[in-house]
Structure formats: structure tokens, C-alpha cells
Design a protein around this motif. Structure first.
Motif, PDB file in Angstrom:
ATOM      1  N   ALA A  13       0.829  -1.217   0.000  1.00  0.00           N
ATOM      2  CA  ALA A  13       0.000   0.000   0.000  1.00  0.00           C
ATOM      3  C   ALA A  13       0.860   1.263   0.000  1.00  0.00           C
ATOM      4  N   ILE A  16       6.263   2.484  -3.687  1.00  0.00           N
ATOM      5  CA  ILE A  16       6.755   1.549  -4.714  1.00  0.00           C
ATOM      6  C   ILE A  16       5.897   0.291  -4.726  1.00  0.00           C
ATOM      7  N   LYS A  38       0.655  -2.998   6.938  1.00  0.00           N
ATOM      8  CA  LYS A  38       0.183  -2.542   8.257  1.00  0.00           C
ATOM      9  C   LYS A  38      -0.633  -1.259   8.158  1.00  0.00           C
ATOM     10  N   ILE A  64       4.221  -7.172   9.413  1.00  0.00           N
ATOM     11  CA  ILE A  64       5.126  -8.251   8.991  1.00  0.00           C
ATOM     12  C   ILE A  64       5.850  -8.871  10.186  1.00  0.00           C
ATOM     13  N   PHE A  83       8.666  -5.392   0.316  1.00  0.00           N
ATOM     14  CA  PHE A  83       8.893  -3.941   0.319  1.00  0.00           C
ATOM     15  C   PHE A  83       8.731  -3.335   1.718  1.00  0.00           C
ATOM     16  N   ILE A 126      13.808  -6.242  -0.945  1.00  0.00           N
ATOM     17  CA  ILE A 126      13.976  -4.919  -1.549  1.00  0.00           C
ATOM     18  C   ILE A 126      14.890  -4.100  -0.628  1.00  0.00           C
ATOM     19  N   LYS A 156      18.333  -1.200   7.011  1.00  0.00           N
ATOM     20  CA  LYS A 156      18.170  -1.879   5.720  1.00  0.00           C
ATOM     21  C   LYS A 156      19.369  -2.788   5.417  1.00  0.00           C
ATOM     22  N   ASN A 182      13.784   6.446  -5.938  1.00  0.00           N
ATOM     23  CA  ASN A 182      12.617   6.327  -6.823  1.00  0.00           C
ATOM     24  C   ASN A 182      11.802   7.614  -6.814  1.00  0.00           C
ATOM     25  N   LYS A 191       9.122  12.857   1.164  1.00  0.00           N
ATOM     26  CA  LYS A 191      10.338  12.688   0.360  1.00  0.00           C
ATOM     27  C   LYS A 191      10.508  13.928  -0.519  1.00  0.00           C
TER      28      LYS A 191
HETATM   29  P1  NAD Z   1       6.782   3.741   1.719  1.00  0.00           P
HETATM   30  O1  NAD Z   1       7.184   4.334   3.027  1.00  0.00           O
HETATM   31  O2  NAD Z   1       6.055   4.569   0.731  1.00  0.00           O
HETATM   32  O3  NAD Z   1       5.863   2.454   1.987  1.00  0.00           O
HETATM   33  C1  NAD Z   1       6.162   1.505   2.977  1.00  0.00           C
HETATM   34  C2  NAD Z   1       4.952   0.607   3.135  1.00  0.00           C
HETATM   35  O4  NAD Z   1       5.265  -0.406   4.108  1.00  0.00           O
HETATM   36  C3  NAD Z   1       3.708   1.339   3.638  1.00  0.00           C
HETATM   37  O5  NAD Z   1       2.580   0.939   2.900  1.00  0.00           O
HETATM   38  C4  NAD Z   1       3.590   0.895   5.092  1.00  0.00           C
HETATM   39  O6  NAD Z   1       2.253   0.900   5.579  1.00  0.00           O
HETATM   40  C5  NAD Z   1       4.172  -0.504   5.022  1.00  0.00           C
HETATM   41  N1  NAD Z   1       4.696  -0.949   6.319  1.00  0.00           N
HETATM   42  C6  NAD Z   1       5.535  -0.272   7.147  1.00  0.00           C
HETATM   43  N2  NAD Z   1       5.773  -1.009   8.259  1.00  0.00           N
HETATM   44  C7  NAD Z   1       5.094  -2.176   8.107  1.00  0.00           C
HETATM   45  C8  NAD Z   1       4.972  -3.343   8.905  1.00  0.00           C
HETATM   46  N3  NAD Z   1       5.587  -3.447  10.089  1.00  0.00           N
HETATM   47  N4  NAD Z   1       4.213  -4.356   8.433  1.00  0.00           N
HETATM   48  C9  NAD Z   1       3.575  -4.249   7.226  1.00  0.00           C
HETATM   49  N5  NAD Z   1       3.649  -3.176   6.449  1.00  0.00           N
HETATM   50  C10 NAD Z   1       4.412  -2.142   6.882  1.00  0.00           C
HETATM   51  O7  NAD Z   1       8.109   3.126   1.115  1.00  0.00           O
HETATM   52  P2  NAD Z   1       8.649   3.041  -0.385  1.00  0.00           P
HETATM   53  O8  NAD Z   1       9.365   4.278  -0.703  1.00  0.00           O
HETATM   54  O9  NAD Z   1       7.571   2.542  -1.254  1.00  0.00           O
HETATM   55  O10 NAD Z   1       9.765   1.893  -0.211  1.00  0.00           O
HETATM   56  C11 NAD Z   1       9.429   0.517  -0.348  1.00  0.00           C
HETATM   57  C12 NAD Z   1      10.674  -0.322  -0.177  1.00  0.00           C
HETATM   58  O11 NAD Z   1      11.652   0.059  -1.145  1.00  0.00           O
HETATM   59  C13 NAD Z   1      11.345  -0.157   1.177  1.00  0.00           C
HETATM   60  O12 NAD Z   1      11.851  -1.408   1.585  1.00  0.00           O
HETATM   61  C14 NAD Z   1      12.497   0.807   0.904  1.00  0.00           C
HETATM   62  O13 NAD Z   1      13.553   0.619   1.820  1.00  0.00           O
HETATM   63  C15 NAD Z   1      12.870   0.391  -0.497  1.00  0.00           C
HETATM   64  N6  NAD Z   1      13.510   1.414  -1.336  1.00  0.00           N
HETATM   65  C16 NAD Z   1      12.903   2.631  -1.493  1.00  0.00           C
HETATM   66  C17 NAD Z   1      13.480   3.566  -2.341  1.00  0.00           C
HETATM   67  C18 NAD Z   1      12.836   4.918  -2.579  1.00  0.00           C
HETATM   68  O14 NAD Z   1      13.454   5.759  -3.212  1.00  0.00           O
HETATM   69  N7  NAD Z   1      11.626   5.166  -2.115  1.00  0.00           N
HETATM   70  C19 NAD Z   1      14.669   3.259  -3.007  1.00  0.00           C
HETATM   71  C20 NAD Z   1      15.277   2.012  -2.791  1.00  0.00           C
HETATM   72  C21 NAD Z   1      14.670   1.096  -1.957  1.00  0.00           C
END
Ligand code: NAD
Ligand code: DAU
Length: 342
Positions: A13, A16, A38, A64, A83, A126, A156, A182, A191
């Protein structure tokens, strides 16, 4: 239904994750997708509205780190794309606890569940380019030493190496991706790109940290989704794959571009106190993933313009967060109020 591939997407949700779920739902009619999320402040069900009524998508709200919920979902999966994480560096500097609980312990819970799974063919961890730490020159290759420098990237890196250890020790079919920054639709307005676009729309200051010369390599989220798909299909267990957009831009250059696209003056740029421990530059060597046939397709100028357009067209998505969400407003005040009153 028996020939359907069952794919569990954690954090689906979020930014990414939701782009990936929507993309995969279109690209893979033979996938039965379960999203486990969550719904923290960053998780938004409306990101999944286009698939919520689909028979090929199922949403489960849960943590998770809760083995009672996550375990059975992992056991029932052919593939897991993990993710879910706390993801914002500035929040990790304010308070790191949730980063350890979710990013490290949550990943551990999923990996333990994977040990009991009977038909799991892929576990995609990820990870992020931030695990390499700041890269003054050149580009990180997958075998480089990890030198994370903030609580987010350290958590991470812990998850990244934990996942690797479950491949090396127990043979769990783990592959690890390390993507660069991203951008695209549905990114939470904490961000830099969505924050600066939405501030620009409202004609209020954009808070640029330090000298603005830190460099990030921007990757359109659609290119990231395709990269994950390639790694799921062709990656080798136990291997790491860098995913970089090849668009190295300083923050001040990025800010000028956003303001120009939004039709606003550079006078909105407000220099504020720097992020603590601010990594100067990230850069990735993507030769390994390109060897599997992947390359980024979205030119940065086009991707940034379409992203600015998305935020302009979707005020109903971000305005309630920025104007009515008390937790967001408290975060914004803590993060920026003491910096420059923006
Ligand atoms: P985001 O913060 O937009 O989304 C994170 C999601 O994880 C949310 O929907 C949140 O509700 C869920 N979440 C958080 N804690 C949780 C838990 N304990 N149990 C279940 N769900 C949970 O993050 P994003 O930017 O979409 O990043 C997604 C992944 O990609 C992450 O692992 C991040 O480290 C990695 N990443 C992000 C980027 C970037 O530029 N955004 C780049 C490289 C890697
Ligand atoms: O590199 C991948 C990482 O990219 C991901 O692993 C993280 O989850 C993701 O949040 C992102 O981390 P960054 O810290 O690079 O992204 P952020 O958008 O927070 O900041 C990008 C740059 O912009 C960084 O140099 C700090 C700067 N910045 C950020 C904010 C929020 C500002 O100058 N002002 C701001 O208000």
C-alpha cells in the motif's frame, strides 16, 4: 486456479509497493497477488483502489513482524516481494525504534516463515543503494563493502545481510535488489520530490538542506517495477542486483527543475540546516542487471514532468495528508519548524 502463481507483496500500500502491485496485476494475469500491509502513516489503501475489487488481488492489513499473520501468508506463497519498511531517513534520525522493529525484526519474521514454506521459489528482498553509504566518486558494485551511515540505511543493511544469510545458511531462494532514489506517482509528501512539488503548487518555501550539492540518482518507479520483475524471473538465488536510473542530479538542480515545471520562482528555495550525517552522493553500477536484459526506459525530464503533472492532477490524494493529518503536521513542524520556519 491451480496454475496461478501466488505472489505475496509486503508493503504493497506504500509508494513503490502499490506501483508494483498495479503494474504486476496488469502484466501478469496468471498472478494471484496478496498485499500484506500494516497501513502505517505511509500506507494508503487508495493507492490500491484500481485492484481492490479484483479477484486476483487480496488485501490483508497486518504487521510483517506478527508471525501469526505473516507466517501463513508466506507459507502459502510461490513468491514473496518484500517492500514493507520504515523508509524515511529524516524520521529515522528523529527516532530509530520503528526502523529496527520493522526493517530488521519484521524481515527476520518473514525469513523464518520462509524456512517453513514448501513451494517458495523466490524471496525478493527490496534493499537500497543507501546500504553502500556515501560514494564520493565512481559507482557501487554489488560486491562493495556496506557502509551505511544513518539509522534507516543501517536497518536496511541489517535486513539485506539477514536475507542473504538465510540463503547461505538454509537455502531460502533469496534475491536482493538495491535501488536508487525512486520517484513517480503516490510517493508520500515527506520525500524531497513530492514535498517540493506540493509546496511549489501551494507557493510556499521548499526547504533545501545544506549547500544543496548532495547527489541522488533518480529512478522512475515504473523502471524499478520492471527491474523487480526481471529479477524475479531470471535472478540467481543468493545474488544482489543494483537498480539505478543513471540520472545523477544535485538537489539544487532538481529543485530548479521542479520549480520550473510547476511555474514557480526560484525565490521559493529556502536554505535550511543540513540533515545530520547527510550522505553526499549515491551512484550505482548496473552492469549486472543490464546483463539480464533490463535498462531504464523513462528519461528523467519526462518522468519528472509527468510526476509534477500527477501531483497537480491529484490534489485530492495529497492535500488531506498535508492539511488535515495531524501526525503529518506534527512531523513537518518537528522536521522543519526549527530549521527555518517553513
Ligand atoms: P513507503 O514508506 O512509501 O511504503 C512503505 C509501506 O510499508 C507502507 O505501505 C507501510 O504501511 C508498510 N509498512 C511499514 N511497516 C510495516 C509493517 N511493520 N508491516 C507491514 N507493512 C508495513 O516506502 P517506499 O518508498 O515505497 O519503499 C518501499 C521499499 O523500497 C522499502 O523497503 C524501501 O527501503 C525500499 N527502497 C525505497 C526507495 C525509494 O526511493 N523510495 C529506493 C530504494 C529502496
Ligand atoms: O537512495 C534510496 C533511498 O532514497 C531510499 O532507500 C529511501 O527509502 C528514500 O527515502 C530515499 O532516501 P533519501 O534520503 O535520498 O530521499 P529524500 O527524498 O528524503 O532526500 C533526497 C535528497 O533531498 C537528500 O539529499 C536530502 C534532500 N532533501 C530532502 C528533504 C526531505 C532536502 O534537501 N530537503 C528536504 O526537505
Amino acid at each position: 486456479m491451480s496454475e496461478m502463481t501466488k505472489v505475496l507483496v509486503t508493503g504493497g500500500a506504500g509508494f513503490i509497493g502499490s506501483n508494483f502491485v498495479r503494474w504486476a496485476h496488469n502484466a501478469h494475469p496468471d498472478w494471484q497477488i496478496t498485499t500484506l500491509d500494516k497501513l502505517t502513516y505511509a500506507g494508503r489503501l487508495e493507492n490500491l483502489s484500481s485492484v481492490m475489487d479484483s479477484a486476483r488481488h487480496h488485501f490483508v492489513q497486518g504487521d510483517i513482524a506478527d508471525a501469526a499473520i505473516a507466517g501463513p501468508l508466506v507459507h502459502d506463497s510461490d513468491m514473496v516481494v518484500h517492500f514493507a519498511a520504515e523508509t524515511h531517513v529524516d524520521r529515522s534520525i528523529q527516532s530509530a525504534a520503528a526502523f529496527i522493529t520493522t526493517d530488521v525484526i519484521g524481515t527476520f519474521v518473514l525469513l523464518e516463515a520462509a524456512r517453513q514454506a514448501t513451494h517458495l521459489k523466490r524471496f525478493v528482498q527490496i534493499s537500497t543503494d543507501e546500504v553502500y553509504g556515501s560514494v564520493p566518486s565512481g559507482a557501487s558494485v554489488e560486491t562493495d563493502e556496506l557502509r551505511p551511515r544513518n539509522p534507516y540505511s543501517a536497518s536496511k543493511a541489517g535486513a539485506d545481510r539477514l536475507a542473504y544469510s538465510y540463503w547461505a545458511t538454509y537455502g531460502i531462494p533469496v534475491v536482493i535488489t538495491r535501488a536508487s532514489n525512486n520517484y513517480g506517482p503516490n510517493q508520500f509528501p515527506e520525500k524531497v520530490i513530492p514535498l517540493f512539488i506540493t509546496n511549489a503548487v501551494d507557493n510556499i518555501p521548499v526547504p533545501l538542506y545544506g549547500d544543496g550539492l548532495n547527489v541522488r540518482d533518480w529512478l522512475h518507479v515504473d523502471d524499478h517495477c520492471r527491474a523487480i520483475d526481471v529479477v524475479m524471473a531470471q535472478g540467481t538465488d543468493g545474488e544482489v542486483y543494483n537498480v539505478g536510473g543513471g540520472n545523477e542530479v544535485t538537489n539544487v538542480d532538481l529543485t530548479h527543475r521542479i520549480l520550473e515545471l510547476a511555474g514557480r520562482s526560484d525565490a521559493l528555495i529556502t536554505r535550511v540546516a543540513d540533515r545530520l550525517g547527510h550522505d553526499r552522493r549515491y551512484a550505482l553500477d548496473t552492469t549486472k542487471l543490464r546483463g539480464l536484459g533490463w535498462a531504464p526506459h523513462v528519461p528523467f525530464e519526462e518522468g519528472l514532468a509527468s510526476t509534477v503533472d500527477w501531483y497537480c492532477q491529484n490534489e485530492s490524494w495529497w492535500r488531506p495528508i498535508k492539511e488535515q493529518d495531524q501526525a503529518y503536521r506534527a512531523y513537518y513542524h518537528t522536521q522543519y519548524g526549527s530549521r527555518a520556519n517553513v
